[in-house]
Design a protein around this motif. Structure first.
Motif, PDB file in Angstrom:
ATOM      1  N   TYR A  91       6.345  -5.997   0.404  1.00 50.31           N
ATOM      2  CA  TYR A  91       5.253  -6.709  -0.284  1.00 50.31           C
ATOM      3  C   TYR A  91       4.438  -6.832   1.124  1.00 50.31           C
ATOM      4  CZ  TYR A  91       7.652  -9.300  -3.815  1.00 50.31           C
ATOM      5  OH  TYR A  91       7.679  -9.572  -5.104  1.00 50.31           O
ATOM      6  N   LEU A  92       4.641  -6.928   2.456  1.00 47.62           N
ATOM      7  CA  LEU A  92       4.078  -6.556   3.369  1.00 47.62           C
ATOM      8  C   LEU A  92       2.752  -5.537   3.755  1.00 47.62           C
ATOM      9  CD1 LEU A  92       2.411  -8.727   5.992  1.00 47.62           C
ATOM     10  CD2 LEU A  92       4.626  -8.009   7.200  1.00 47.62           C
ATOM     11  N   GLY A  93       3.895  -4.206   3.260  1.00 44.00           N
ATOM     12  CA  GLY A  93       3.610  -2.936   4.203  1.00 44.00           C
ATOM     13  C   GLY A  93       2.952  -2.446   2.642  1.00 44.00           C
ATOM     14  N   TYR A  94       2.781  -3.172   1.142  1.00 36.58           N
ATOM     15  CA  TYR A  94       1.886  -2.497   0.084  1.00 36.58           C
ATOM     16  C   TYR A  94       0.629  -3.119   1.152  1.00 36.58           C
ATOM     17  CZ  TYR A  94       0.075  -1.264  -3.858  1.00 36.58           C
ATOM     18  OH  TYR A  94      -0.760  -0.365  -4.699  1.00 36.58           O
ATOM     19  N   ASN A  95       0.663  -4.474   1.226  1.00 35.73           N
ATOM     20  CA  ASN A  95      -0.918  -5.249   1.299  1.00 35.73           C
ATOM     21  C   ASN A  95      -1.063  -4.273   2.672  1.00 35.73           C
ATOM     22  OD1 ASN A  95      -1.816  -7.789   0.898  1.00 35.73           O
ATOM     23  ND2 ASN A  95      -2.238  -8.067   2.973  1.00 35.73           N
ATOM     24  N   TYR A  96      -0.689  -3.359   3.763  1.00 36.50           N
ATOM     25  CA  TYR A  96      -1.382  -2.874   5.040  1.00 36.50           C
ATOM     26  C   TYR A  96      -2.051  -1.681   3.977  1.00 36.50           C
ATOM     27  CZ  TYR A  96       0.244  -5.715   8.549  1.00 36.50           C
ATOM     28  OH  TYR A  96       0.323  -6.902   9.229  1.00 36.50           O
ATOM     29  N   GLU A  97      -1.102  -1.196   2.384  1.00 34.15           N
ATOM     30  CA  GLU A  97      -1.550  -0.074   1.955  1.00 34.15           C
ATOM     31  C   GLU A  97      -3.286  -0.378   1.361  1.00 34.15           C
ATOM     32  OE1 GLU A  97       0.549   3.448  -0.129  1.00 34.15           O
ATOM     33  OE2 GLU A  97       1.216   2.187   1.928  1.00 34.15           O
ATOM     34  N   ARG A  98      -3.006  -0.909   0.808  1.00 32.21           N
ATOM     35  CA  ARG A  98      -4.403  -1.524  -0.015  1.00 32.21           C
ATOM     36  C   ARG A  98      -5.687  -1.464   0.764  1.00 32.21           C
ATOM     37  NH1 ARG A  98      -3.978  -4.465  -4.970  1.00 32.21           N
ATOM     38  NH2 ARG A  98      -6.303  -4.514  -4.532  1.00 32.21           N
ATOM     39  N   GLN A  99      -5.246  -2.060   2.155  1.00 31.94           N
ATOM     40  CA  GLN A  99      -6.631  -2.102   3.456  1.00 31.94           C
ATOM     41  C   GLN A  99      -6.687  -0.338   4.184  1.00 31.94           C
ATOM     42  OE1 GLN A  99      -6.211  -5.728   5.525  1.00 31.94           O
ATOM     43  NE2 GLN A  99      -4.320  -5.700   4.687  1.00 31.94           N
ATOM     44  N   GLN A 100      -5.694   0.423   3.552  1.00 27.14           N
ATOM     45  CA  GLN A 100      -5.345   2.036   4.192  1.00 27.14           C
ATOM     46  C   GLN A 100      -4.518   2.112   5.723  1.00 27.14           C
ATOM     47  OE1 GLN A 100      -6.517   4.842   2.213  1.00 27.14           O
ATOM     48  NE2 GLN A 100      -6.956   2.816   0.607  1.00 27.14           N
ATOM     49  N   LEU A 101      -4.870   1.058   6.028  1.00 25.60           N
ATOM     50  CA  LEU A 101      -3.507   0.820   7.368  1.00 25.60           C
ATOM     51  C   LEU A 101      -2.237   2.005   7.341  1.00 25.60           C
ATOM     52  CD1 LEU A 101      -4.275  -2.991   8.181  1.00 25.60           C
ATOM     53  CD2 LEU A 101      -5.252  -0.553   9.147  1.00 25.60           C
ATOM     54  N   LYS A 102      -1.977   2.826   6.733  1.00 23.41           N
ATOM     55  CA  LYS A 102      -1.021   3.643   5.926  1.00 23.41           C
ATOM     56  C   LYS A 102       0.096   3.797   7.335  1.00 23.41           C
ATOM     57  CE  LYS A 102      -2.816   5.780   2.799  1.00 23.41           C
ATOM     58  NZ  LYS A 102      -2.574   5.121   1.310  1.00 23.41           N
ATOM     59  N   GLU A 103       0.047   3.722   9.166  1.00 24.66           N
ATOM     60  CA  GLU A 103       0.939   3.777   9.545  1.00 24.66           C
ATOM     61  C   GLU A 103       1.808   1.861   9.574  1.00 24.66           C
ATOM     62  OE1 GLU A 103       1.701   4.154  14.404  1.00 24.66           O
ATOM     63  OE2 GLU A 103       0.168   4.812  13.503  1.00 24.66           O
ATOM     64  N   GLN A 104       0.662   1.218   9.473  1.00 25.97           N
ATOM     65  CA  GLN A 104       1.373   0.002  10.096  1.00 25.97           C
ATOM     66  C   GLN A 104       2.799  -0.591   8.006  1.00 25.97           C
ATOM     67  OE1 GLN A 104      -2.213  -2.321  10.880  1.00 25.97           O
ATOM     68  NE2 GLN A 104      -1.358  -3.311  11.267  1.00 25.97           N
ATOM     69  N   ALA A 105       2.089   0.189   7.613  1.00 28.89           N
ATOM     70  CA  ALA A 105       2.365   0.043   5.894  1.00 28.89           C
ATOM     71  C   ALA A 105       3.370   0.777   6.178  1.00 28.89           C
ATOM     72  CB  ALA A 105       1.556   0.762   4.828  1.00 28.89           C
ATOM     73  N   GLN A 106       4.097   1.579   6.658  1.00 24.46           N
ATOM     74  CA  GLN A 106       5.251   2.853   6.457  1.00 24.46           C
ATOM     75  C   GLN A 106       6.011   1.967   7.241  1.00 24.46           C
ATOM     76  OE1 GLN A 106       5.531   5.366   4.559  1.00 24.46           O
ATOM     77  NE2 GLN A 106       8.022   4.832   5.337  1.00 24.46           N
ATOM     78  N   ASP A 107       5.291   1.572   8.453  1.00 24.37           N
ATOM     79  CA  ASP A 107       6.490   0.344   9.099  1.00 24.37           C
ATOM     80  C   ASP A 107       7.198  -0.650   8.876  1.00 24.37           C
ATOM     81  OD1 ASP A 107       5.642   2.088  11.430  1.00 24.37           O
ATOM     82  OD2 ASP A 107       4.094   0.746  12.239  1.00 24.37           O
TER      83      ASP A 107
END
Length: 598
Positions: A91-107
């Motif tokens: 859930y947290l990763g996808y929340n970053y992905e929605r903000q275009q924060l790809k690296e944090q999402a993948q982490d």
């Protein structure tokens, strides 16, 4: 006791309120009122902090309103209290992905996958959330990691579904086959899900991959289930001869059961693949040790002889009655013989004698109904319509809701149509349109539409009565008289003030039926002329693809003109992509072109 009742009442009430709140929240969510939905799901999640459905909806509401920081705070607080709940990282990763924060999402996705090492039981929910977010590769990784960590875990079904969504047929079918390989009990489930991708076109990509996967499995690890699936595939593709090869292989391993081969023969017969059907039923009669099974197969062999106009059909019936006798066990065979005598040999009186003798020793009400049904047909054939209707009505009354009763109701409708009583015919057909028997339902719908599209309005003739009479004459094997009745629709006495004739009003139906009559008389060139007139009048009419297919078949099968046949098959392929004839037209076109069909 009163306290117990009060506790139960309060619990039930609480569940009811929760359910109502959930439905309210879902309603807000679907209507795009995310702020209102968030308030509802926030309340629900507070009362049930381990309910991931409420959490997922709450997160989605926040994200839709741009409250990404609130989601982050919510999830991080949750992780501090429950670090073992690794699915929260998705859930947290996808929340970053929605903000275009790809690296944090993948982490965070990686952190979620790592938690499976410590607790494989979380793989199911982690994989599901990845799948819900369309992060399909990560979902596969989660499921595969769990199966590596726990040999008892089996997520092959979920993995196969995901590969299907990705359009990777090879890996999807391999996953399904692995599932069946581990446990045959998954066979029906796998067959149901693979059927979503398999078509009746042998050159469909999924069909080809499925066949190759099965052949590979069969070679590396021979099992009956691979032959069963191959037989099923070939049956879907209407390649009944290939299906029979698989069924024979299975029979060699279990020579006590001919059920599958008999069933395959029925399917081939129903699809007019008479050569393949005969091969199936010949095999049954040769191998079976049960008289009942032999008689059932022989009945179909007799029906095939009738359908293919085998000149030795009467001899075949005689041989079968000589072998099995005329008794209760051969009632269906006697009914088929009576049908043959009436409609092929034009001997209705002899047919009636056969049936009247049979009804005396029939012990079952169903057998009696079958005999009466055929007696009704013979009475219509000889013009005794009222007595026929009495027989059909008796069957309806005695066997309510049974398939034989539905057949009898259709016979009532058909006979009423022949007589020109369209109102009563429609009343019967309305009931039959929802028949549990697909063939009856289809026939009923077809006749119902013909009547409603063409019946006279305000006593103004439409030509439907003449068409119905022509169809009756054809039913009675009076084809020349039927053609004359159709031709009368175009005579001067049937001309309207606007210059149109009755034949023009019901043009398509008349010409199509006329063409079919001409085919019965082997006047193929004249039939093509009749078909062509339909296209000339309206090449987008309801009969258009039927007409092109019929013409192609005539050129292919009767007139030995492959070039013209190819031309008309192509018309279906390129101009009528939704036609029921598409696959067959494509296969026949490729065969004429010399392609190798799989």
């Amino acid at each position: 006791m009163k306290k117990l009742f009060l506790l139960i009442f309060l619990t039930i009430s609480s569940i009811g309120y929760t359910q109502n709140d959930y439905l309210l929240g879902e309603s807000y969510y679907r209507e795009g009122e995310y702020e209102k939905a968030a308030q509802v799901f926030k309340k629900l999640y507070a009362s049930s902090p381990f309910n991931t459905s409420y959490l997922s909806r709450l997160i989605s509401c926040y994200q839709e309103t741009g409250q990404f920081l609130d989601v982050e705070t919510l999830l991080k607080d949750k992780l501090k209290k429950h670090a073992e709940q690794g699915f929260l990282y998705v859930y947290l990763g996808y929340n970053y992905e929605r903000q275009q924060l790809k690296e944090q999402a993948q982490d965070n996705y990686n952190l979620a996958l790592k938690t499976i090492d410590k607790n494989p039981s979380f793989a199911g929910i982690i994989g599901r959330i990845f799948k819900d977010y369309n992060l399909l590769d990560n979902a596969i990784l989660a499921y595969e990691k769990a199966m590596t960590k726990n040999e008892n875990a089996n997520y092959s079904f979920q993995i196969a579904q995901i590969y299907g969504e990705k359009g990777d047929y090879k890996k999807m079918f391999e996953a399904y086959m692995n599932l069946v390989d581990k446990d045959d009990q998954y066979f029906s489930l796998v067959q149901r899900y693979t059927s979503k991708y398999i078509t009746d076109d042998s050159e469909n990509e999924a069909n080809i991959v499925f066949r190759k996967t099965l052949l590979k499995k069969s070679a590396s690890n021979p099992k009956n289930v691979w032959n069963v699936l191959l037989s099923w595939l070939f049956t879907q593709q209407k390649q009944y001869n290939k299906a029979l090869i698989q069924e024979k292989a299975l029979y060699q391993r279990n020579p006590d059961d001919l059920t599958a081969i008999f069933r395959l023969g029925k399917i081939a017969f129903e699809n007019t693949s008479y050569k393949d059907a005969k091969a199936c039923f010949d095999f049954v009669t040769e191998k079976s040790t049960f008289n009942e099974e032999k008689i059932a197969a022989s009945l179909y062999l007799a029906k095939i002889a009738v359908a293919t106009k085998n000149p030795d059909t009467e001899k075949l019936f005689a041989a079968l009655f000589n072998e099995f006798g005329k008794n209760t066990a051969t009632i269906k065979l006697q009914v088929a013989y009576a049908d043959f005598l009436t409609f092929q040999k034009n001997k209705p009186n002899k047919a009636k004698e056969v049936l009247e003798a049979a009804i005396n020793f029939s012990s079952s009400k169903f057998d009696k109904a079958r005999i009466k049904l055929k007696l009704g047909d013979i009475l219509v054939f000889t013009g005794n319509y009222n007595k026929a209707l009495i027989y059909f009505s008796q069957i309806q009354t005695q066997l309510k809701n049974h398939e034989l009763a539905q057949q009898a109701r259709f016979k009532v409708a058909q006979t009423s149509y022949f007589k020109g009583d369209f109102t009563w015919a429609k009343a019967q057909l309305k009931v039959l349109k929802s028949s549990t028997t697909q063939m009856i339902a289809n026939d009923a719908l077809e006749l119902f539409l013909k009547i409603t599209d063409n019946e006279p309005v305000d006593s103004i003739p439409s030509g439907l009565k003449q068409l119905a009479k022509a169809e009756l004459l054809s039913y009675q094997n009076k084809n020349e008289e039927a053609l004359a009745e159709l031709q009368s629709l175009f005579t001067p006495k049937n001309v309207f003030a606007n210059g149109l004739t009755l034949g023009d009003v019901i043009y398509d139906d008349v010409l199509f039926f006329k063409a079919k009559l001409l085919i019965k008389q082997k006047k193929y060139e004249e039939a093509i002329i009749s078909f062509t007139k339909i296209i000339t009048a309206d090449n987008q009419g309801i009969y258009a693809d039927d007409v092109y297919y019929e013409i192609a078949q005539l050129y292919n099968n009767q007139l030995n003109n492959p070039e013209k046949a190819s031309e008309y098959y192509q018309k279906i392929i390129f101009d009528y992509s939704s036609s029921i004839y598409l696959v067959d037209a494509r296969n026949k076109y490729r065969k004429l072109r010399g392609d190798k069909l799989l």
